[in-house]
Write a protein that holds these residues in place. Structure first.
Motif, PDB file in Angstrom:
ATOM      1  N   LEU A  28      21.998  80.457   3.718  1.00 20.94           N
ATOM      2  CA  LEU A  28      21.744  79.324   4.613  1.00 20.94           C
ATOM      3  C   LEU A  28      23.029  78.542   4.896  1.00 20.94           C
ATOM      4  CD1 LEU A  28      18.361  78.127   3.099  1.00 20.94           C
ATOM      5  CD2 LEU A  28      18.676  79.075   5.388  1.00 20.94           C
ATOM      6  N   VAL A  29      23.862  78.374   3.889  1.00 21.27           N
ATOM      7  CA  VAL A  29      25.135  77.678   4.083  1.00 21.27           C
ATOM      8  C   VAL A  29      26.033  78.474   5.024  1.00 21.27           C
ATOM      9  CG1 VAL A  29      27.270  76.960   2.941  1.00 21.27           C
ATOM     10  CG2 VAL A  29      25.063  76.421   1.902  1.00 21.27           C
ATOM     11  N   ARG A  30      26.080  79.778   4.818  1.00 20.16           N
ATOM     12  CA  ARG A  30      26.895  80.626   5.687  1.00 20.16           C
ATOM     13  C   ARG A  30      26.412  80.526   7.135  1.00 20.16           C
ATOM     14  NH1 ARG A  30      27.092  84.603   2.346  1.00 20.16           N
ATOM     15  NH2 ARG A  30      25.300  85.740   3.127  1.00 20.16           N
ATOM     16  N   GLU A  31      25.107  80.481   7.318  1.00 19.89           N
ATOM     17  CA  GLU A  31      24.566  80.356   8.675  1.00 19.89           C
ATOM     18  C   GLU A  31      24.885  78.987   9.267  1.00 19.89           C
ATOM     19  OE1 GLU A  31      23.110  81.830  12.062  1.00 19.89           O
ATOM     20  OE2 GLU A  31      23.440  82.943  10.195  1.00 19.89           O
ATOM     21  N   ALA A  32      24.900  77.948   8.421  1.00 25.29           N
ATOM     22  CA  ALA A  32      25.250  76.612   8.910  1.00 25.29           C
ATOM     23  C   ALA A  32      26.684  76.580   9.430  1.00 25.29           C
ATOM     24  CB  ALA A  32      25.064  75.582   7.795  1.00 25.29           C
ATOM     25  N   VAL A  33      27.590  77.239   8.724  1.00 26.83           N
ATOM     26  CA  VAL A  33      28.982  77.311   9.168  1.00 26.83           C
ATOM     27  C   VAL A  33      29.072  78.058  10.496  1.00 26.83           C
ATOM     28  CG1 VAL A  33      31.272  78.229   8.616  1.00 26.83           C
ATOM     29  CG2 VAL A  33      29.892  77.142   6.823  1.00 26.83           C
ATOM     30  N   SER A  34      28.331  79.163  10.613  1.00 24.01           N
ATOM     31  CA  SER A  34      28.342  79.946  11.845  1.00 24.01           C
ATOM     32  C   SER A  34      27.830  79.129  13.032  1.00 24.01           C
ATOM     33  CB  SER A  34      27.478  81.204  11.656  1.00 24.01           C
ATOM     34  OG  SER A  34      27.406  81.951  12.840  1.00 24.01           O
ATOM     35  N   LEU A  35      26.792  78.324  12.808  1.00 24.66           N
ATOM     36  CA  LEU A  35      26.243  77.513  13.890  1.00 24.66           C
ATOM     37  C   LEU A  35      27.193  76.402  14.312  1.00 24.66           C
ATOM     38  CD1 LEU A  35      22.468  77.211  12.925  1.00 24.66           C
ATOM     39  CD2 LEU A  35      23.482  78.563  14.770  1.00 24.66           C
ATOM     40  N   ARG A  36      27.928  75.850  13.355  1.00 27.01           N
ATOM     41  CA  ARG A  36      28.915  74.828  13.732  1.00 27.01           C
ATOM     42  C   ARG A  36      30.041  75.456  14.563  1.00 27.01           C
ATOM     43  NH1 ARG A  36      26.529  69.969  13.649  1.00 27.01           N
ATOM     44  NH2 ARG A  36      25.372  69.697  11.695  1.00 27.01           N
ATOM     45  N   ALA A  37      30.389  76.695  14.258  1.00 26.80           N
ATOM     46  CA  ALA A  37      31.379  77.392  15.082  1.00 26.80           C
ATOM     47  C   ALA A  37      30.834  77.645  16.485  1.00 26.80           C
ATOM     48  CB  ALA A  37      31.777  78.706  14.415  1.00 26.80           C
ATOM     49  N   LEU A  47      28.280  83.357  24.935  1.00 21.82           N
ATOM     50  CA  LEU A  47      27.298  82.470  24.320  1.00 21.82           C
ATOM     51  C   LEU A  47      25.927  83.118  24.249  1.00 21.82           C
ATOM     52  CD1 LEU A  47      28.339  79.053  25.892  1.00 21.82           C
ATOM     53  CD2 LEU A  47      28.783  79.874  23.568  1.00 21.82           C
ATOM     54  N   LYS A  48      25.611  83.961  25.231  1.00 24.68           N
ATOM     55  CA  LYS A  48      24.327  84.654  25.187  1.00 24.68           C
ATOM     56  C   LYS A  48      24.254  85.569  23.964  1.00 24.68           C
ATOM     57  CE  LYS A  48      20.828  87.460  26.379  1.00 24.68           C
ATOM     58  NZ  LYS A  48      20.410  88.775  25.868  1.00 24.68           N
ATOM     59  N   VAL A  49      25.326  86.312  23.718  1.00 26.19           N
ATOM     60  CA  VAL A  49      25.349  87.203  22.551  1.00 26.19           C
ATOM     61  C   VAL A  49      25.292  86.404  21.254  1.00 26.19           C
ATOM     62  CG1 VAL A  49      26.748  88.857  21.262  1.00 26.19           C
ATOM     63  CG2 VAL A  49      26.553  89.057  23.747  1.00 26.19           C
ATOM     64  N   LEU A  50      26.196  85.437  21.106  1.00 28.83           N
ATOM     65  CA  LEU A  50      26.263  84.691  19.849  1.00 28.83           C
ATOM     66  C   LEU A  50      25.008  83.856  19.622  1.00 28.83           C
ATOM     67  CD1 LEU A  50      29.983  83.477  19.930  1.00 28.83           C
ATOM     68  CD2 LEU A  50      29.018  85.433  18.700  1.00 28.83           C
ATOM     69  N   GLY A  51      24.501  83.235  20.690  1.00 26.76           N
ATOM     70  CA  GLY A  51      23.339  82.363  20.547  1.00 26.76           C
ATOM     71  C   GLY A  51      22.074  83.112  20.212  1.00 26.76           C
ATOM     72  N   THR A  52      21.808  84.225  20.904  1.00 24.99           N
ATOM     73  CA  THR A  52      20.569  84.956  20.636  1.00 24.99           C
ATOM     74  C   THR A  52      20.614  85.668  19.290  1.00 24.99           C
ATOM     75  OG1 THR A  52      21.401  86.852  21.908  1.00 24.99           O
ATOM     76  CG2 THR A  52      20.014  85.258  23.077  1.00 24.99           C
ATOM     77  N   GLU A  53      21.775  86.138  18.887  1.00 29.29           N
ATOM     78  CA  GLU A  53      21.854  86.786  17.579  1.00 29.29           C
ATOM     79  C   GLU A  53      21.758  85.759  16.450  1.00 29.29           C
ATOM     80  OE1 GLU A  53      25.195  89.478  17.647  1.00 29.29           O
ATOM     81  OE2 GLU A  53      24.245  90.735  19.199  1.00 29.29           O
ATOM     82  N   ALA A  54      22.285  84.557  16.654  1.00 30.82           N
ATOM     83  CA  ALA A  54      22.082  83.482  15.683  1.00 30.82           C
ATOM     84  C   ALA A  54      20.601  83.127  15.593  1.00 30.82           C
ATOM     85  CB  ALA A  54      22.899  82.253  16.073  1.00 30.82           C
ATOM     86  N   MET A  55      19.920  83.107  16.725  1.00 29.56           N
ATOM     87  CA  MET A  55      18.485  82.832  16.748  1.00 29.56           C
ATOM     88  C   MET A  55      17.729  83.863  15.905  1.00 29.56           C
ATOM     89  SD  MET A  55      16.052  82.908  20.150  1.00 29.56           S
ATOM     90  CE  MET A  55      17.291  81.994  21.078  1.00 29.56           C
ATOM     91  N   GLN A  56      18.077  85.129  16.060  1.00 25.15           N
ATOM     92  CA  GLN A  56      17.373  86.172  15.314  1.00 25.15           C
ATOM     93  C   GLN A  56      17.692  86.122  13.824  1.00 25.15           C
ATOM     94  OE1 GLN A  56      18.593  89.625  17.562  1.00 25.15           O
ATOM     95  NE2 GLN A  56      16.906  89.411  19.034  1.00 25.15           N
ATOM     96  N   ARG A  57      18.931  85.806  13.474  1.00 27.50           N
ATOM     97  CA  ARG A  57      19.251  85.654  12.043  1.00 27.50           C
ATOM     98  C   ARG A  57      18.455  84.501  11.437  1.00 27.50           C
ATOM     99  NH1 ARG A  57      24.556  86.068  13.937  1.00 27.50           N
ATOM    100  NH2 ARG A  57      24.916  83.856  13.508  1.00 27.50           N
ATOM    101  N   GLN A  58      18.354  83.407  12.186  1.00 28.70           N
ATOM    102  CA  GLN A  58      17.617  82.264  11.664  1.00 28.70           C
ATOM    103  C   GLN A  58      16.126  82.582  11.526  1.00 28.70           C
ATOM    104  OE1 GLN A  58      16.621  77.931  13.336  1.00 28.70           O
ATOM    105  NE2 GLN A  58      18.789  78.194  12.872  1.00 28.70           N
ATOM    106  N   ASP A  59      15.582  83.360  12.455  1.00 25.68           N
ATOM    107  CA  ASP A  59      14.180  83.763  12.344  1.00 25.68           C
ATOM    108  C   ASP A  59      13.943  84.543  11.048  1.00 25.68           C
ATOM    109  OD1 ASP A  59      13.483  82.629  14.773  1.00 25.68           O
ATOM    110  OD2 ASP A  59      13.825  84.470  15.903  1.00 25.68           O
TER     111      ASP A  59
END
Length: 374
Positions: free
Chosen positions: A274-283, A306-318
């Motif tokens: 979760l911390v690693r994902e928080a860092v990724s989202l701030r980037a 942004l489409k690539v990074l945003g949607t893949e972040a969405m799927q990781r968070q899911d």
């Protein structure tokens, strides 16, 4: 990041508005949503509140009814709405077709459509993909034959989000088979009540009715409803896709992740993820703000990145949400169900499509490689 005094004052104004106007039923509906496309009974209620305040279209120019905000104000507004749990608005009208009407529409089209988009009187769907024409959109076959003052449409569209709710569609149709496939496509605005249109539901893995297939049987569309020149619809569509692909992915994802990190008893491995994902989202947030300022790349390039990074972040968070809520569900007494898990799993299933719609992420990587690596 610390706000300057003007930004701090604006943030306070937005928070006061949200505290006063964002009702508990709207917050609850947003929390239970399993898709970025919330049912119009919810989204249009929130849209009416924003419209009354003049804040329904933060990205629109003031001349067309936008609030006249700068880039930072728009980002702050998106972040505060996400943090407060506000429902999302349907993007097809406000964020997708409206910018191309501003760019390519006649004064008459702008005067007719834009106020109706702001108010929610018109609810739009997108007629792009077809059976056999998804990522290879230029292969579309919906035919539009000129007949007097009209086009006559025959064919179908698929994966048409909220077509069963919409009274308007923006649509790509083939008006010529000469030359390159992209050269024979025309961009049309049509009334979903037109005779000859039928809508067939498609159920998702999550059990939702969000998608549809739309059939056109000798549907007449006035040529006055064409946006841009005949056979120039590919150019109009590329302009629209810049708005569909780009966006502010980080604010809602950061809000959801903070809620997951607040859960207790997750263990060191899940905590670290979760911390690693928080860092990724701030980037991701920093990159979105850089794109917002127009630094370091074209809008089309940023939209793909942004489409690539945003949607893949969405799927990781899911995936993380299913694990977190799954642990919570194990701790419940027999016979009790976990409401949060009942949202997390359908959202996980629904968002599998995020890396496909608006141009698959594989295609976006090709576009990025061509733009950056020549």
């Amino acid at each position: 990041m610390t706000d300057d005094p003007a930004t701090a004052a604006f943030r306070a104004e937005v928070r006061a508005f949200l505290d006063a106007e964002l009702t508990p039923d709207l917050r609850e509906a947003a929390a239970r949503a399993t898709s970025v496309f919330i049912e119009p009974a919810v989204s249009l209620k929130w849209q009416a509140i924003l419209h009354k305040r003049g804040w329904v279209a933060p990205d629109w120019p003031e001349a067309f009814g936008g609030p006249g905000w700068d880039d930072m104000q728009r980002y702050v507004f998106a972040a505060e709405c996400a943090a407060a749990g506000a429902p999302s608005l349907a993007p097809m009208g406000l964020k997708m077709v409206a910018p191309v009407i501003m760019q390519y529409g006649t004064p008459q089209q702008q005067a007719f459509y834009l106020p109706r988009i702001l108010s929610g009187e018109d609810y739009w769907c997108q007629g792009f993909s077809e059976p056999g024409a998804g990522s290879d959109l230029a292969s579309l076959q919906l035919r539009a034959e000129a007949d007097g003052a009209d086009y006559v449409l025959n064919g179908s569209k698929i994966w048409t989000t909220h077509a069963h709710h919409a009274n308007r569609m923006f649509c790509l149709a083939r008006t010529s088979t000469e030359g390159k496939p992209q050269a024979g496509i025309t961009f049309l605005l049509l009334d979903m009540e037109s005779p000859g249109i039928s809508v067939k539901p498609i159920r998702t893995l999550a059990g939702d009715h969000e998608f549809n297939q739309v059939f056109f049987d000798d549907v007449r569309v006035p040529q006055a409803n064409r946006l841009g020149d005949e056979n120039a619809g590919w150019t109009v569509a590329k302009h629209l896709l810049t708005f569909e692909r780009g966006g502010k992915y980080a604010p809602p994802l950061i809000g959801r992740l903070e809620a997951l990190r607040a859960r207790e008893g997750l263990g060191p491995v899940l905590d670290a993820r979760l911390v690693r994902e928080a860092v990724s989202l701030r980037a991701l947030q920093a990159l979105e703000m850089k794109a917002m300022r127009g630094e370091g790349g074209s809008p089309a390039l940023y939209a793909s990145v942004l489409k690539v990074l945003g949607t893949e972040a969405m799927q990781r968070q899911d995936t993380l949400a299913c694990e977190v809520e799954g642990l919570a569900a194990w701790a419940l007494p027999d016979g009790q169900t976990c409401a949060a898990l009942a949202v997390a799993v359908p959202r996980y299933l629904n968002d599998r499509a995020a890396s496909i719609y608006a141009g698959s992420n594989e295609i976006q990587r090709d576009l990025i490689a061509r733009a950056v690596l020549n």
